[in-house]
Design a protein around this motif. Structure first.
Motif, PDB file in Angstrom:
ATOM      1  N   ASN A 109       0.976  -1.285   0.379  1.00  0.00           N
ATOM      2  CA  ASN A 109      -0.040   0.054  -0.008  1.00  0.00           C
ATOM      3  C   ASN A 109       0.610   1.500  -0.284  1.00  0.00           C
ATOM      4  OD1 ASN A 109      -2.612  -1.198   0.241  1.00  0.00           O
ATOM      5  ND2 ASN A 109      -2.061  -2.139   2.299  1.00  0.00           N
ATOM      6  N   ASP A 110       2.226   1.086  -0.259  1.00  0.00           N
ATOM      7  CA  ASP A 110       3.251   2.688  -0.385  1.00  0.00           C
ATOM      8  C   ASP A 110       3.555   2.460  -1.806  1.00  0.00           C
ATOM      9  OD1 ASP A 110       5.457   4.065   0.221  1.00  0.00           O
ATOM     10  OD2 ASP A 110       6.399   2.929   2.049  1.00  0.00           O
ATOM     11  N   LYS A 111       3.241   3.867  -1.940  1.00  0.00           N
ATOM     12  CA  LYS A 111       3.147   3.908  -3.366  1.00  0.00           C
ATOM     13  C   LYS A 111       4.424   4.451  -3.974  1.00  0.00           C
ATOM     14  CE  LYS A 111       1.722   8.864  -2.912  1.00  0.00           C
ATOM     15  NZ  LYS A 111       2.557   9.329  -2.433  1.00  0.00           N
ATOM     16  N   ASP A 112       5.802   5.114  -2.610  1.00  0.00           N
ATOM     17  CA  ASP A 112       6.579   5.483  -2.227  1.00  0.00           C
ATOM     18  C   ASP A 112       8.224   3.946  -2.042  1.00  0.00           C
ATOM     19  OD1 ASP A 112       6.694   8.198  -2.950  1.00  0.00           O
ATOM     20  OD2 ASP A 112       6.158   8.643  -0.940  1.00  0.00           O
ATOM     21  N   ALA A 113       7.511   3.077  -1.697  1.00  0.00           N
ATOM     22  CA  ALA A 113       7.582   2.430  -1.413  1.00  0.00           C
ATOM     23  C   ALA A 113       9.198   1.142  -2.683  1.00  0.00           C
ATOM     24  CB  ALA A 113       7.334   0.615  -1.386  1.00  0.00           C
ATOM     25  N   ILE A 114      10.485   1.091  -2.149  1.00  0.00           N
ATOM     26  CA  ILE A 114      11.867   1.310  -2.739  1.00  0.00           C
ATOM     27  C   ILE A 114      11.986  -0.613  -1.581  1.00  0.00           C
ATOM     28  CG2 ILE A 114      14.098   0.493  -2.873  1.00  0.00           C
ATOM     29  CD1 ILE A 114      13.166   4.302  -3.502  1.00  0.00           C
ATOM     30  N   VAL A 115      12.217  -1.627  -2.035  1.00  0.00           N
ATOM     31  CA  VAL A 115      12.468  -2.884  -1.288  1.00  0.00           C
ATOM     32  C   VAL A 115      13.925  -3.105  -1.805  1.00  0.00           C
ATOM     33  CG1 VAL A 115      12.857  -5.129  -1.080  1.00  0.00           C
ATOM     34  CG2 VAL A 115      10.829  -4.042  -1.788  1.00  0.00           C
ATOM     35  N   LEU A 116      15.100  -3.030  -0.809  1.00  0.00           N
ATOM     36  CA  LEU A 116      16.091  -2.665  -0.387  1.00  0.00           C
ATOM     37  C   LEU A 116      17.348  -4.561   0.439  1.00  0.00           C
ATOM     38  CD1 LEU A 116      18.119   0.024   1.065  1.00  0.00           C
ATOM     39  CD2 LEU A 116      17.800  -0.573  -1.524  1.00  0.00           C
ATOM     40  N   ASP A 117      17.761  -4.866  -0.060  1.00  0.00           N
ATOM     41  CA  ASP A 117      18.693  -6.859  -0.397  1.00  0.00           C
ATOM     42  C   ASP A 117      19.702  -6.666   0.128  1.00  0.00           C
ATOM     43  OD1 ASP A 117      19.167  -8.928  -0.689  1.00  0.00           O
ATOM     44  OD2 ASP A 117      18.171  -9.887  -1.605  1.00  0.00           O
ATOM     45  N   VAL A 118      20.649  -6.177   1.711  1.00  0.00           N
ATOM     46  CA  VAL A 118      21.798  -6.183   2.402  1.00  0.00           C
ATOM     47  C   VAL A 118      22.055  -7.413   2.157  1.00  0.00           C
ATOM     48  CG1 VAL A 118      20.824  -3.684   2.816  1.00  0.00           C
ATOM     49  CG2 VAL A 118      20.796  -6.359   4.705  1.00  0.00           C
ATOM     50  N   ARG A 119      21.727  -8.492   1.080  1.00  0.00           N
ATOM     51  CA  ARG A 119      22.064  -9.878   1.839  1.00  0.00           C
ATOM     52  C   ARG A 119      23.395  -9.868   0.592  1.00  0.00           C
ATOM     53  NH1 ARG A 119      18.598 -14.141   0.198  1.00  0.00           N
ATOM     54  NH2 ARG A 119      17.836 -12.547  -1.281  1.00  0.00           N
ATOM     55  N   THR A 120      24.587 -10.714   0.799  1.00  0.00           N
ATOM     56  CA  THR A 120      26.137 -10.933   0.356  1.00  0.00           C
ATOM     57  C   THR A 120      25.356 -11.561  -1.261  1.00  0.00           C
ATOM     58  OG1 THR A 120      25.654 -13.091   0.685  1.00  0.00           O
ATOM     59  CG2 THR A 120      27.601 -11.819   1.700  1.00  0.00           C
ATOM     60  N   GLN A 121      25.789 -11.502  -2.628  1.00  0.00           N
ATOM     61  CA  GLN A 121      25.923 -11.511  -3.672  1.00  0.00           C
ATOM     62  C   GLN A 121      25.456 -13.830  -3.207  1.00  0.00           C
ATOM     63  OE1 GLN A 121      24.971  -9.838  -6.687  1.00  0.00           O
ATOM     64  NE2 GLN A 121      24.285 -11.896  -7.069  1.00  0.00           N
ATOM     65  N   ASP A 122      26.250 -14.226  -3.064  1.00  0.00           N
ATOM     66  CA  ASP A 122      25.863 -16.002  -3.190  1.00  0.00           C
ATOM     67  C   ASP A 122      24.844 -15.673  -2.134  1.00  0.00           C
ATOM     68  OD1 ASP A 122      28.530 -16.021  -3.856  1.00  0.00           O
ATOM     69  OD2 ASP A 122      29.016 -16.988  -1.749  1.00  0.00           O
ATOM     70  N   GLU A 123      23.965 -15.229  -1.402  1.00  0.00           N
ATOM     71  CA  GLU A 123      22.625 -14.936  -0.673  1.00  0.00           C
ATOM     72  C   GLU A 123      21.248 -15.214  -1.888  1.00  0.00           C
ATOM     73  OE1 GLU A 123      22.672 -14.093   4.059  1.00  0.00           O
ATOM     74  OE2 GLU A 123      23.563 -12.574   2.510  1.00  0.00           O
ATOM     75  N   VAL A 124      21.896 -13.697  -2.408  1.00  0.00           N
ATOM     76  CA  VAL A 124      21.312 -13.196  -4.015  1.00  0.00           C
ATOM     77  C   VAL A 124      20.814 -14.465  -4.998  1.00  0.00           C
ATOM     78  CG1 VAL A 124      20.522 -11.234  -5.260  1.00  0.00           C
ATOM     79  CG2 VAL A 124      20.669 -10.750  -2.934  1.00  0.00           C
ATOM     80  N   ASP A 125      21.595 -14.811  -5.091  1.00  0.00           N
ATOM     81  CA  ASP A 125      21.513 -16.164  -6.185  1.00  0.00           C
ATOM     82  C   ASP A 125      20.913 -17.205  -5.133  1.00  0.00           C
ATOM     83  OD1 ASP A 125      23.622 -14.034  -7.758  1.00  0.00           O
ATOM     84  OD2 ASP A 125      24.903 -15.543  -7.036  1.00  0.00           O
ATOM     85  N   GLU A 126      20.971 -16.979  -4.786  1.00  0.00           N
ATOM     86  CA  GLU A 126      19.460 -18.066  -4.277  1.00  0.00           C
ATOM     87  C   GLU A 126      18.395 -18.076  -3.568  1.00  0.00           C
ATOM     88  OE1 GLU A 126      21.519 -19.401  -0.107  1.00  0.00           O
ATOM     89  OE2 GLU A 126      22.966 -20.181  -0.811  1.00  0.00           O
TER      90      GLU A 126
END
Length: 103
Positions: free
Chosen positions: A15-32
């Motif tokens: 419900n937030d029109k100004d929302a941005i999602v940030l992932d602060v994990r390592t690249q290896d974690e993102v790859d999963e």
């Protein structure tokens, strides 16, 4: 910073029109797997992470997650110290995420 439960985070994000999602994990974690449309900024990169945060719009809302909620809490604290007023930490992180993801 606000710690939000999985349900609160998902509902508020939707419900937030100004929302941005940030992932602060390592690249290896993102790859999963990751939450769709998340911006990846690895908190372990120290000053590089801070420099990237400073490039973001402090007026937007940031929904921040890591694997379990610890690093994202730290990231939200850093963001608050840099003048970001709307940084939301996902309690339990991606390991407990039940919403849409790429895995």
């Amino acid at each position: 910073m606000a710690d939000l439960t999985q349900q609160e985070w998902a509902s508020q994000l939707e419900n937030d029109k100004d929302a941005i999602v940030l992932d602060v994990r390592t690249q290896d974690e993102v790859d999963e797997g990751y939450i769709p449309e998340a911006i990846h900024l690895d908190i372990h990169k120290g000053q590089e992470f801070i420099d990237e945060i400073k490039k973001l719009d402090p007026e937007k809302s940031y929904y921040v997650y890591c694997r379990s909620g610890g690093r994202s809490g730290q990231a939200c604290s850093v963001m608050n110290s840099l003048g970001f007023k709307k940084a939301y930490n996902l309690i339990g992180g991606f390991s407990e995420w039940k919403g849409p993801s790429t895995q």
